[in-house]
Write a protein that holds these residues in place. Structure first.
Motif, PDB file in Angstrom:
ATOM      1  N   GLY A  96      -9.950  -0.142  -3.676  1.00 11.02           N
ATOM      2  CA  GLY A  96     -10.728  -0.724  -4.570  1.00 11.02           C
ATOM      3  C   GLY A  96      -9.968  -1.899  -5.553  1.00 11.02           C
ATOM      4  N   ARG A  97      -8.842  -1.361  -5.858  1.00 12.70           N
ATOM      5  CA  ARG A  97      -8.016  -2.213  -7.008  1.00 12.70           C
ATOM      6  C   ARG A  97      -6.906  -2.904  -6.419  1.00 12.70           C
ATOM      7  NH1 ARG A  97      -5.855   1.981 -11.045  1.00 12.70           N
ATOM      8  NH2 ARG A  97      -4.620   0.171 -11.556  1.00 12.70           N
ATOM      9  N   HIS A  98      -6.399  -2.654  -5.084  1.00 12.85           N
ATOM     10  CA  HIS A  98      -5.320  -3.616  -4.514  1.00 12.85           C
ATOM     11  C   HIS A  98      -5.600  -4.039  -3.446  1.00 12.85           C
ATOM     12  CE1 HIS A  98      -2.609  -1.955  -7.677  1.00 12.85           C
ATOM     13  NE2 HIS A  98      -3.143  -0.694  -7.531  1.00 12.85           N
ATOM     14  N   ALA A  99      -5.958  -3.201  -2.370  1.00 12.90           N
ATOM     15  CA  ALA A  99      -6.480  -3.619  -1.091  1.00 12.90           C
ATOM     16  C   ALA A  99      -7.647  -4.597  -0.856  1.00 12.90           C
ATOM     17  CB  ALA A  99      -6.608  -2.426   0.059  1.00 12.90           C
ATOM     18  N   LEU A 100      -8.503  -4.409  -1.813  1.00 12.44           N
ATOM     19  CA  LEU A 100      -9.829  -5.239  -1.695  1.00 12.44           C
ATOM     20  C   LEU A 100      -9.304  -6.733  -1.917  1.00 12.44           C
ATOM     21  CD1 LEU A 100     -12.792  -5.439  -1.348  1.00 12.44           C
ATOM     22  CD2 LEU A 100     -12.999  -5.041  -4.036  1.00 12.44           C
ATOM     23  N   ARG A 101      -8.469  -6.952  -2.726  1.00 11.56           N
ATOM     24  CA  ARG A 101      -8.045  -8.346  -3.089  1.00 11.56           C
ATOM     25  C   ARG A 101      -7.523  -9.084  -1.749  1.00 11.56           C
ATOM     26  NH1 ARG A 101      -7.180 -10.740  -8.151  1.00 11.56           N
ATOM     27  NH2 ARG A 101      -5.731 -12.951  -7.783  1.00 11.56           N
ATOM     28  N   HIS A 102      -6.670  -8.402  -1.117  1.00  9.64           N
ATOM     29  CA  HIS A 102      -6.353  -8.843   0.268  1.00  9.64           C
ATOM     30  C   HIS A 102      -7.200  -9.138   1.406  1.00  9.64           C
ATOM     31  CE1 HIS A 102      -1.904  -8.706  -1.255  1.00  9.64           C
ATOM     32  NE2 HIS A 102      -2.241  -7.682  -2.000  1.00  9.64           N
ATOM     33  N   ALA A 103      -8.286  -8.446   1.139  1.00  6.17           N
ATOM     34  CA  ALA A 103      -9.266  -8.480   2.277  1.00  6.17           C
ATOM     35  C   ALA A 103     -10.570  -9.486   1.774  1.00  6.17           C
ATOM     36  CB  ALA A 103      -9.891  -7.050   2.488  1.00  6.17           C
ATOM     37  N   LEU A 104     -10.496  -9.760   0.671  1.00  8.89           N
ATOM     38  CA  LEU A 104     -11.568 -10.714   0.542  1.00  8.89           C
ATOM     39  C   LEU A 104     -11.576 -12.274   0.822  1.00  8.89           C
ATOM     40  CD1 LEU A 104     -12.111  -9.910  -3.439  1.00  8.89           C
ATOM     41  CD2 LEU A 104     -13.581  -9.363  -1.446  1.00  8.89           C
ATOM     42  N   ALA A 110       0.913  -1.216   0.146  1.00 11.08           N
ATOM     43  CA  ALA A 110      -0.029  -0.046  -0.073  1.00 11.08           C
ATOM     44  C   ALA A 110       1.010   1.208  -0.130  1.00 11.08           C
ATOM     45  CB  ALA A 110      -0.800  -0.123   1.082  1.00 11.08           C
ATOM     46  N   LEU A 111       1.911   1.227   0.640  1.00 11.58           N
ATOM     47  CA  LEU A 111       2.943   2.359   0.630  1.00 11.58           C
ATOM     48  C   LEU A 111       3.576   2.515  -0.585  1.00 11.58           C
ATOM     49  CD1 LEU A 111       4.305   4.683   2.369  1.00 11.58           C
ATOM     50  CD2 LEU A 111       6.324   2.882   3.186  1.00 11.58           C
ATOM     51  N   THR A 112       3.865   1.437  -1.360  1.00 10.48           N
ATOM     52  CA  THR A 112       4.542   1.580  -2.538  1.00 10.48           C
ATOM     53  C   THR A 112       3.558   2.119  -3.446  1.00 10.48           C
ATOM     54  OG1 THR A 112       5.908  -0.287  -2.148  1.00 10.48           O
ATOM     55  CG2 THR A 112       5.561   0.097  -4.385  1.00 10.48           C
ATOM     56  N   ALA A 113       2.130   1.648  -3.389  1.00  7.27           N
ATOM     57  CA  ALA A 113       1.157   2.022  -4.413  1.00  7.27           C
ATOM     58  C   ALA A 113       0.906   3.770  -4.200  1.00  7.27           C
ATOM     59  CB  ALA A 113      -0.188   1.425  -4.257  1.00  7.27           C
ATOM     60  N   ARG A 114       1.062   3.931  -2.998  1.00  3.31           N
ATOM     61  CA  ARG A 114       0.887   5.536  -2.658  1.00  3.31           C
ATOM     62  C   ARG A 114       2.074   6.360  -3.029  1.00  3.31           C
ATOM     63  NH1 ARG A 114      -0.645   3.661   2.715  1.00  3.31           N
ATOM     64  NH2 ARG A 114      -2.962   3.586   3.025  1.00  3.31           N
ATOM     65  N   SER A 115       3.132   5.616  -3.424  1.00  2.00           N
ATOM     66  CA  SER A 115       4.392   6.508  -3.712  1.00  2.00           C
ATOM     67  C   SER A 115       4.147   6.647  -5.266  1.00  2.00           C
ATOM     68  CB  SER A 115       5.655   5.911  -3.229  1.00  2.00           C
ATOM     69  OG  SER A 115       5.485   4.497  -3.853  1.00  2.00           O
ATOM     70  N   ARG A 116       3.511   5.840  -6.096  1.00  2.00           N
ATOM     71  CA  ARG A 116       3.431   5.699  -7.386  1.00  2.00           C
ATOM     72  C   ARG A 116       2.116   6.854  -7.715  1.00  2.00           C
ATOM     73  NH1 ARG A 116       4.021  -0.557  -9.007  1.00  2.00           N
ATOM     74  NH2 ARG A 116       6.148  -0.849  -8.400  1.00  2.00           N
ATOM     75  N   GLY A 117       1.509   7.467  -6.823  1.00  2.00           N
ATOM     76  CA  GLY A 117       0.377   8.520  -6.998  1.00  2.00           C
ATOM     77  C   GLY A 117      -0.745   7.773  -7.087  1.00  2.00           C
ATOM     78  N   ILE A 118      -1.173   6.581  -6.859  1.00  2.00           N
ATOM     79  CA  ILE A 118      -2.485   5.870  -6.856  1.00  2.00           C
ATOM     80  C   ILE A 118      -3.343   6.705  -5.765  1.00  2.00           C
ATOM     81  CG2 ILE A 118      -3.820   3.940  -6.426  1.00  2.00           C
ATOM     82  CD1 ILE A 118      -1.519   2.216  -7.626  1.00  2.00           C
ATOM     83  N   GLY A 119      -4.498   7.000  -6.294  1.00  2.00           N
ATOM     84  CA  GLY A 119      -5.543   7.540  -5.204  1.00  2.00           C
ATOM     85  C   GLY A 119      -6.082   6.822  -4.304  1.00  2.00           C
TER      86      GLY A 119
END
Length: 319
Positions: free
Chosen positions: A225-233, A210-219
């Protein structure tokens, strides 16, 4: 024997044991419940008190035989696909269940769709937000979970059917008749699933990816919805499988409140009327649904997280 073949045989063996156990427990439980099947068969007939008639019916249905002999006869019929005849309606159990399966399936599937929609929207839009936002959402969900479905159904009927006249009061004609019963079923289950999903999202948002995704500018919304959701399913899918069983049980109450046809009302009438063949048929149907849902949950585990495809990992997670 290959690993796939062993897995298939293990699944089939487990399915047979579950169905046998469901049939056995249902058979024993219904014979231990106070009541007389012969009186059920006679109904309100004036000949109810005739000992000759009662004896004839007892012999015809094999009720004079030892319990174990009745049990073996019933298992033999099940192996042939024969669920028997209803004591009350004098029709094949398979026909009774088949005629009422459609309205119940429509209600359960609609409610399940609303559960998924509500849980996803609520969890994705509130996870990672300020504590006040998460607290308000969690408090509202706790209130919904603790609300008795009977009371919620009556409240929805009073407001939207009697006062606003937006939806029909009873029946199962058209999509309008599905709205209020489906919402009544979906609100508590959807709130529970939303809490589990939000907790999984909160945990995933603190992972290194998640930290890496934020550093790439992902909102924030795309991250959830696109990254964390898969890990929570994974835990949400486990709970979702359980919710299907809860929906089947909830239809008994909801179909009664909204005067809808379906298996719920059939089950209620069969239990109160000591209609043993119908009750056991419904128990077997519920067990079959459980097996199908359990298999689907295992398959979803593999789709969500490929790491679970290793030997033994899936059973560890499911446990």
């Amino acid at each position: 024997m290959t690993r796939v073949a062993r897995a298939v045989l293990h699944r089939l063996g487990g399915a047979v044991l579950v169905l046998w156990g469901a049939a056995t427990l249902g058979f024993l439980a219904l014979h231990l419940v106070p009541g007389d099947p012969v009186s059920t068969l006679l109904g309100g007939s004036v000949t109810t008190g005739s000992e000759a008639v009662r004896a004839e019916i007892t012999r015809e249905f094999g009720l004079d035989r030892p319990l174990f002999a009745q049990y073996l006869t019933y298992l033999g019929r099940l192996l042939r696909g024969d669920l028997g005849r209803s004591y009350q309606q004098q029709q094949p159990v398979s026909r009774i269940i088949g005629e009422q399966l459609g309205p119940t399936a429509a209600l359960a599937l609609t409610a399940f769709g609303l559960i998924l929609l509500f849980a996803l929207v609520s969890a994705v839009t509130t996870a990672g937000r300020r504590r006040a936002v998460r607290g308000a959402a969690s408090g509202a969900e706790l209130l919904a979970i603790s609300t008795p479905p009977f009371w919620l159904g009556v409240l929805l009927l009073t407001l939207f059917s009697f006062h606003l006249r937006l939806f029909p009061v009873a029946g199962a004609e058209g999509w309008e008749s599905l709205v209020l019963p489906a919402v009544t079923l979906a609100v508590p289950f959807g709130s529970l699933l939303s809490q589990v999903l939000r907790e999984g999202l909160e945990s995933a948002l603190h992972e290194p990816f998640a930290l890496t995704a934020r550093s790439r500018g992902i909102g924030p919304l795309a991250l959830r919805g696109r990254h964390a959701l898969r890990h929570a399913l994974v835990p949400a899918v486990t709970l979702g499988g359980w919710l299907v069983g809860g929906l089947l049980g909830g239809t008994v109450l909801v179909e009664t409140v909204f005067a809808r046809p379906g298996l719920g009302r059939v089950a209620l009438g069969a239990v109160t009327g000591h209609d043993l063949p119908v009750v056991i048929g419904l128990i077997l149907l519920s067990a079959a649904v459980y097996l199908v849902v359990n298999t689907a949950v295992d398959a979803l585990y593999l789709l969500i997280d490929p790491r679970l495809r290793g030997a033994g990992r899936l059973r560890e997670v499911a446990a």
